[in-house]
Design a protein around this motif. Structure first.
Motif, PDB file in Angstrom:
ATOM      1  N   LYS A   1      61.407  64.209  -6.787  1.00  0.00           N
ATOM      2  CA  LYS A   1      60.633  63.957  -7.997  1.00  0.00           C
ATOM      3  C   LYS A   1      59.614  65.064  -8.136  1.00  0.00           C
ATOM      4  O   LYS A   1      59.083  65.564  -7.159  1.00  0.00           O
ATOM      5  N   SER A   2      59.357  65.430  -9.335  1.00  0.00           N
ATOM      6  CA  SER A   2      58.355  66.462  -9.526  1.00  0.00           C
ATOM      7  C   SER A   2      57.493  66.074 -10.708  1.00  0.00           C
ATOM      8  O   SER A   2      57.865  65.210 -11.494  1.00  0.00           O
TER       9      SER A   2
ATOM     10  N   VAL B   1      70.532  59.282 -20.847  1.00  0.00           N
ATOM     11  CA  VAL B   1      70.147  57.878 -20.874  1.00  0.00           C
ATOM     12  C   VAL B   1      69.962  57.395 -22.308  1.00  0.00           C
ATOM     13  O   VAL B   1      70.427  56.305 -22.668  1.00  0.00           O
TER      14      VAL B   1
ATOM     15  N   THR C   1      56.700  63.866 -24.304  1.00  0.00           N
ATOM     16  CA  THR C   1      57.434  63.842 -23.045  1.00  0.00           C
ATOM     17  C   THR C   1      58.434  64.977 -22.907  1.00  0.00           C
ATOM     18  O   THR C   1      59.111  65.076 -21.884  1.00  0.00           O
ATOM     19  N   GLU C   2      58.538  65.828 -23.927  1.00  0.00           N
ATOM     20  CA  GLU C   2      59.490  66.952 -23.917  1.00  0.00           C
ATOM     21  C   GLU C   2      60.934  66.510 -23.737  1.00  0.00           C
ATOM     22  O   GLU C   2      61.756  67.230 -23.187  1.00  0.00           O
TER      23      GLU C   2
ATOM     24  N   ALA D   1      65.452  67.233 -18.337  1.00  0.00           N
ATOM     25  CA  ALA D   1      65.541  66.713 -19.703  1.00  0.00           C
ATOM     26  C   ALA D   1      66.931  66.161 -20.005  1.00  0.00           C
ATOM     27  O   ALA D   1      67.068  65.157 -20.700  1.00  0.00           O
ATOM     28  N   PHE D   2      67.964  66.798 -19.447  1.00  0.00           N
ATOM     29  CA  PHE D   2      69.322  66.376 -19.751  1.00  0.00           C
ATOM     30  C   PHE D   2      69.589  64.946 -19.280  1.00  0.00           C
ATOM     31  O   PHE D   2      70.276  64.178 -19.944  1.00  0.00           O
ATOM     32  N   THR D   3      68.985  64.588 -18.127  1.00  0.00           N
ATOM     33  CA  THR D   3      69.136  63.230 -17.613  1.00  0.00           C
ATOM     34  C   THR D   3      68.636  62.217 -18.629  1.00  0.00           C
ATOM     35  O   THR D   3      69.293  61.217 -18.915  1.00  0.00           O
TER      36      THR D   3
ATOM     37  N   ARG E   1      60.699  55.174 -17.648  1.00  0.00           N
ATOM     38  CA  ARG E   1      59.657  55.534 -16.684  1.00  0.00           C
ATOM     39  C   ARG E   1      60.202  55.856 -15.296  1.00  0.00           C
ATOM     40  O   ARG E   1      59.732  56.787 -14.661  1.00  0.00           O
ATOM     41  N   PRO E   2      61.214  55.132 -14.809  1.00  0.00           N
ATOM     42  CA  PRO E   2      61.755  55.510 -13.500  1.00  0.00           C
ATOM     43  C   PRO E   2      62.330  56.928 -13.493  1.00  0.00           C
ATOM     44  O   PRO E   2      62.501  57.512 -12.432  1.00  0.00           O
ATOM     45  N   LEU E   3      62.629  57.459 -14.663  1.00  0.00           N
ATOM     46  CA  LEU E   3      63.234  58.788 -14.734  1.00  0.00           C
ATOM     47  C   LEU E   3      62.198  59.880 -14.966  1.00  0.00           C
ATOM     48  O   LEU E   3      62.558  61.030 -15.193  1.00  0.00           O
ATOM     49  N   LEU E   4      60.935  59.510 -14.932  1.00  0.00           N
ATOM     50  CA  LEU E   4      59.880  60.494 -15.166  1.00  0.00           C
ATOM     51  C   LEU E   4      60.004  61.628 -14.162  1.00  0.00           C
ATOM     52  O   LEU E   4      60.165  61.396 -12.974  1.00  0.00           O
ATOM     53  N   GLY E   5      59.953  62.858 -14.652  1.00  0.00           N
ATOM     54  CA  GLY E   5      60.034  63.998 -13.744  1.00  0.00           C
ATOM     55  C   GLY E   5      61.451  64.480 -13.502  1.00  0.00           C
ATOM     56  O   GLY E   5      61.663  65.450 -12.808  1.00  0.00           O
ATOM     57  N   GLN E   6      62.449  63.803 -14.078  1.00  0.00           N
ATOM     58  CA  GLN E   6      63.835  64.265 -13.960  1.00  0.00           C
ATOM     59  C   GLN E   6      64.121  65.283 -15.061  1.00  0.00           C
ATOM     60  O   GLN E   6      63.399  65.355 -16.034  1.00  0.00           O
TER      61      GLN E   6
ATOM     62  N   ILE F   1      61.122  50.075 -18.818  1.00  0.00           N
ATOM     63  CA  ILE F   1      62.226  49.678 -17.950  1.00  0.00           C
ATOM     64  C   ILE F   1      63.157  50.851 -17.642  1.00  0.00           C
ATOM     65  O   ILE F   1      63.560  51.043 -16.502  1.00  0.00           O
ATOM     66  N   VAL F   2      63.489  51.633 -18.656  1.00  0.00           N
ATOM     67  CA  VAL F   2      64.526  52.646 -18.456  1.00  0.00           C
ATOM     68  C   VAL F   2      63.954  54.044 -18.257  1.00  0.00           C
ATOM     69  O   VAL F   2      64.373  54.778 -17.369  1.00  0.00           O
TER      70      VAL F   2
ATOM     71  N   MET G   1      56.267  66.597 -14.307  1.00  0.00           N
ATOM     72  CA  MET G   1      57.066  67.127 -15.394  1.00  0.00           C
ATOM     73  C   MET G   1      56.771  68.604 -15.548  1.00  0.00           C
ATOM     74  O   MET G   1      55.632  68.997 -15.727  1.00  0.00           O
TER      75      MET G   1
ATOM     76  N   VAL H   1      73.046  56.958 -14.604  1.00  0.00           N
ATOM     77  CA  VAL H   1      71.993  57.971 -14.697  1.00  0.00           C
ATOM     78  C   VAL H   1      70.759  57.517 -13.932  1.00  0.00           C
ATOM     79  O   VAL H   1      70.091  58.309 -13.274  1.00  0.00           O
ATOM     80  N   MET H   2      70.481  56.206 -13.971  1.00  0.00           N
ATOM     81  CA  MET H   2      69.266  55.739 -13.309  1.00  0.00           C
ATOM     82  C   MET H   2      69.430  55.652 -11.797  1.00  0.00           C
ATOM     83  O   MET H   2      68.519  55.996 -11.048  1.00  0.00           O
TER      84      MET H   2
ATOM     85  N   ARG I   1      56.650  74.670 -22.016  1.00  0.00           N
ATOM     86  CA  ARG I   1      55.847  75.314 -23.056  1.00  0.00           C
ATOM     87  C   ARG I   1      54.836  76.267 -22.418  1.00  0.00           C
ATOM     88  O   ARG I   1      54.284  75.997 -21.375  1.00  0.00           O
TER      89      ARG I   1
END
Lengths: 358, 296
Positions: A349-350, B98, B32-33, B92-94, B85-90, B82-83, A352, A316-317, A356
């Motif tokens: 990247k976007s 994780v 973070t929704e 929600a399902f991603t 924050r790199p996914l910020l903006g991806q 570590i896990v 968030m 996933v990462m 809501r």
């Protein structure tokens, strides 16, 4: 590299894009047919499992990867199929009737689960399917008359038209045939208006709706088909394992199916095959590696979940498109050699996007 | 009647655990929704950490309790950094995937740690197996101290959380972040660091829940499945609402306890899920949830 010049719509929706694909899929079909003569029984049995899980993953892929509806209770549909098949077989139904019946029962239960899906989205849907999974697992334990409850249920050996399908080779061919039919069915579905509607719903429900897609109907269809495929997989699973007990269809099984789909690559039919194949190959490799590892690590029961957890988080990462995405990248690298750029598949990247409205 | 009250009290105690875990979900969801499916497993790790502090280092329960909470906060923050924050903006399902993976990993990893392992451990709490009689010895309401401690600590935790969110700068910054990230960012709030702290806070609350639950269910690797019952609690209360999580937890706990006594065997385990399905059909936004629609 190959350039395709499409001159008709029929060419655009063709199952094989070009003769190269026809050749390689033909080769794959031949290899699958020849496998029983080339592989020892044990590996053939694992290949059968890959086929069975592929069918279930195909169903989940249809739902999660193409319609965008997450299901955390898919093992429940597997259970529906497995127990229906086992029960009908014990009543002496022929396989040609009991398999569709298992698919039907699972499909109908899929519609029932899909009903809340018409009202809730995202996380709520995941929790609704999770709840359904738990309720059904408990239901299986309680319905002792049909399922044998916690003591489990032995499934009769499979015979079709007097041919014994109990041995590895015949059953393998049966699974491969059914799995191929399912794959072709799903591919055909995806190039039909229904499949297009699924993808539209996944990408944006609002715009799909404004294009005239009936959300409730298509979501229900997606749930029904997905569950039916899981039901078929469950029926085959019942004959493969020959012994059913409720804990085989628990929450962990649902999570594992979802993990296979994500590892394979969400949103691709290939992913539904790659995922289970990778899963089972890694599982076998762990079993083999156990003998070589120091016993402190090798004898741990937690070894397998740890490795799979790491693999999932890693995928996933670093490779969110899964194995299929990796395969695409490798292929395009060679097709475009030496012009492949690093950023070609870069994730957008976007900020968030809040869902809501205040 | 006495029987009924008895069930309500023990249900409320378990409900407090659900409420605390649901609180962890809600904090992360509001900020973070995304939903953290590893919440129950964080609770399990919290139980093990507390256990190690007590039996390996020989610390008294309450000091171990505090230390475990601090350690869990650190673990939560590290996980975010570590896990997540790199996914910020991806999508929600991603993130959900994780966290599912992290939960799966945690369950496996815990069994591989020497001493923790696959066995069931007992947390040697000072108040084990003690009971208090309300309204006369032998005739009145009997409350086990384990349940009482859960309720009291939950009330204390929730009050201090309330004060934290209401009166401290950090708490107000957290509220602002969860209301509107972009606006908060423009106001000079370090949104990413706040997210990390929210993960820490959420993990700390789960650690506390784990240690409170440990005397009742023992500490073992599959303890985290209790966390799955906190989902119904969060949904019943409305996913984005902190008071909702508490009320939802209590409702689920009490319903479960009553169902275990009055309804046929087996219903107890799925009562929470039946309640949540009913809730989703009747009132999908939960009791306290605000009516949100998706932005186009």
């Amino acid at each position: 590299m190959r350039f395709l010049f499409k001159t008709s719509y029929a060419q655009d929706i063709a199952l094989f894009r070009h003769s190269g694909q026809r050749f390689w899929y033909g080769a794959l079909a031949l290899a699958l047919c020849a496998a029983p003569w080339l592989l020892p029984d044990y590996f053939l049995s694992q290949l059968t499992f890959i086929g069975i899980y592929s069918i279930a993953c195909l169903g989940l892929m249809l739902l999660a990867g193409f319609t965008g509806q997450v299901s955390l209770g898919h093992a429940a549909f597997l259970a529906m199929g497995a127990y229906t098949e086992a029960w009908l077989q014990s009543k002496g139904w022929p396989f040609a009737l009991s398999l569709p019946a298992a698919a039907l029962v699972a499909g109908v239960s899929g519609v029932v689960v899909g009903l809340p899906a018409l009202r809730v989205k995202g996380m709520y849907l995941a929790i609704a399917t999770l709840a359904f999974g738990f309720i059904l697992e408990e239901g299986v334990v309680r319905a002792e008359g049909i399922t044998g409850g916690n003591t489990g249920l032995t499934v009769a050996a499979l015979r079709i038209f007097g041919i014994d399908f109990d041995n590895g080779r015949n059953f393998y061919y049966l699974v491969v045939a059914i799995a191929s039919l399912c794959v072709i069915g799903v591919l055909n579905l995806l190039r039909s208006p229904t499949g297009r509607a699924f993808v539209a719903i996944r990408d944006s429900e609002v715009s799909a709706q404004s294009m005239g897609i009936h959300l409730a109907r298509y979501k229900t269809i997606a749930f029904a088909l997905s569950a039916a495929l899981a039901g078929i997989a469950g029926a085959l699973y019942a004959h493969k394992i020959r012994f059913l007990s409720p804990e085989q269809f628990g929450f962990l099984q649902s999570v594992e199916l979802l993990m296979m789909v994500v590892i394979g690559g969400l949103g691709s039919v290939h992913g539904a095959i790659f995922g289970p194949a990778f899963w089972i190959v890694v599982q076998q490799m762990i079993v083999l590696a156990k003998d070589y590892l120091p016993p402190v690590i090798g004898q741990q029961t937690g070894l397998q979940p740890t490795i799979f957890g790491l693999i999932l988080v890693g995928f996933v990462m670093f490779e969110p498109m899964g194995l299929y995405g990796r395969w695409l990248k490798v292929r395009i690298f060679f097709e475009l050699f030496p012009f492949y750029r690093k950023g070609m598949f870069k994730r957008q990247k976007s900020y968030m996007k809040s869902e809501r409205v205040r | 009647m006495l029987q009924f009250l008895q069930l309500v009290v023990s249900g409320a105690a378990i409900g407090c655990i659900y409420a605390l875990i649901a609180l962890g979900f809600v904090l992360i969801y509001k900020a973070t929704e995304t939903v953290n499916f590893a919440q129950g497993d964080l609770m399990m790790v919290g139980g093990f950490v507390g256990l190690s502090f007590m039996s390996l280092l020989g610390l008294p329960f309450w000091i171990a309790f505090m230390l475990a909470i601090v350690a869990m906060a650190g673990l939560g923050m590290a996980t975010e950094r570590i896990v997540l924050r790199p996914l910020l903006g991806q999508p929600a399902f991603t993130v959900v995937m994780v966290t599912i993976g992290l939960g799966y990993l945690a369950r496996g990893l815990v069994t591989m740690i020497p001493y923790w392992g696959t066995e069931t451990h007992t947390l040697p709490v000072p108040y084990k197996d003690e009971v208090i009689w309300l309204g006369g010895e032998g005739t009145g309401l009997v409350i086990s101290v384990e349940h009482l401690v859960i309720i009291v600590v939950t009330v204390l935790l929730v009050t201090s959380l309330y004060a934290f969110f209401r009166f401290t700068r950090l708490g107000i910054a957290m509220q602002a972040t969860s209301q509107n990230q972009l606006a908060a960012f423009y106001m000079g709030i370090p949104v990413r660091r706040i997210n990390m702290m929210i993960w820490g806070l959420s993990a700390a609350i789960c650690g506390a829940a784990g240690l409170l639950l440990a005397p009742i269910t023992f500490v073992h690797a599959n303890m985290g499945f209790v966390g799955l019952k906190a989902f119904p609690a969060a949904v019943v209360g409305g996913f984005g609402s902190i008071p909702g999580a508490l009320v939802g937890g209590l409702i689920i706990g009490i319903v479960e306890s009553l169902a275990g006594f009055y309804l046929p065997e087996g219903i107890k385990d799925i009562a929470a899920y039946i309640v949540v399905l009913l809730m989703l059909v009747l009132k999908p936004n939960g009791l306290f949830g605000d009516n949100t629609t998706k932005k186009v």
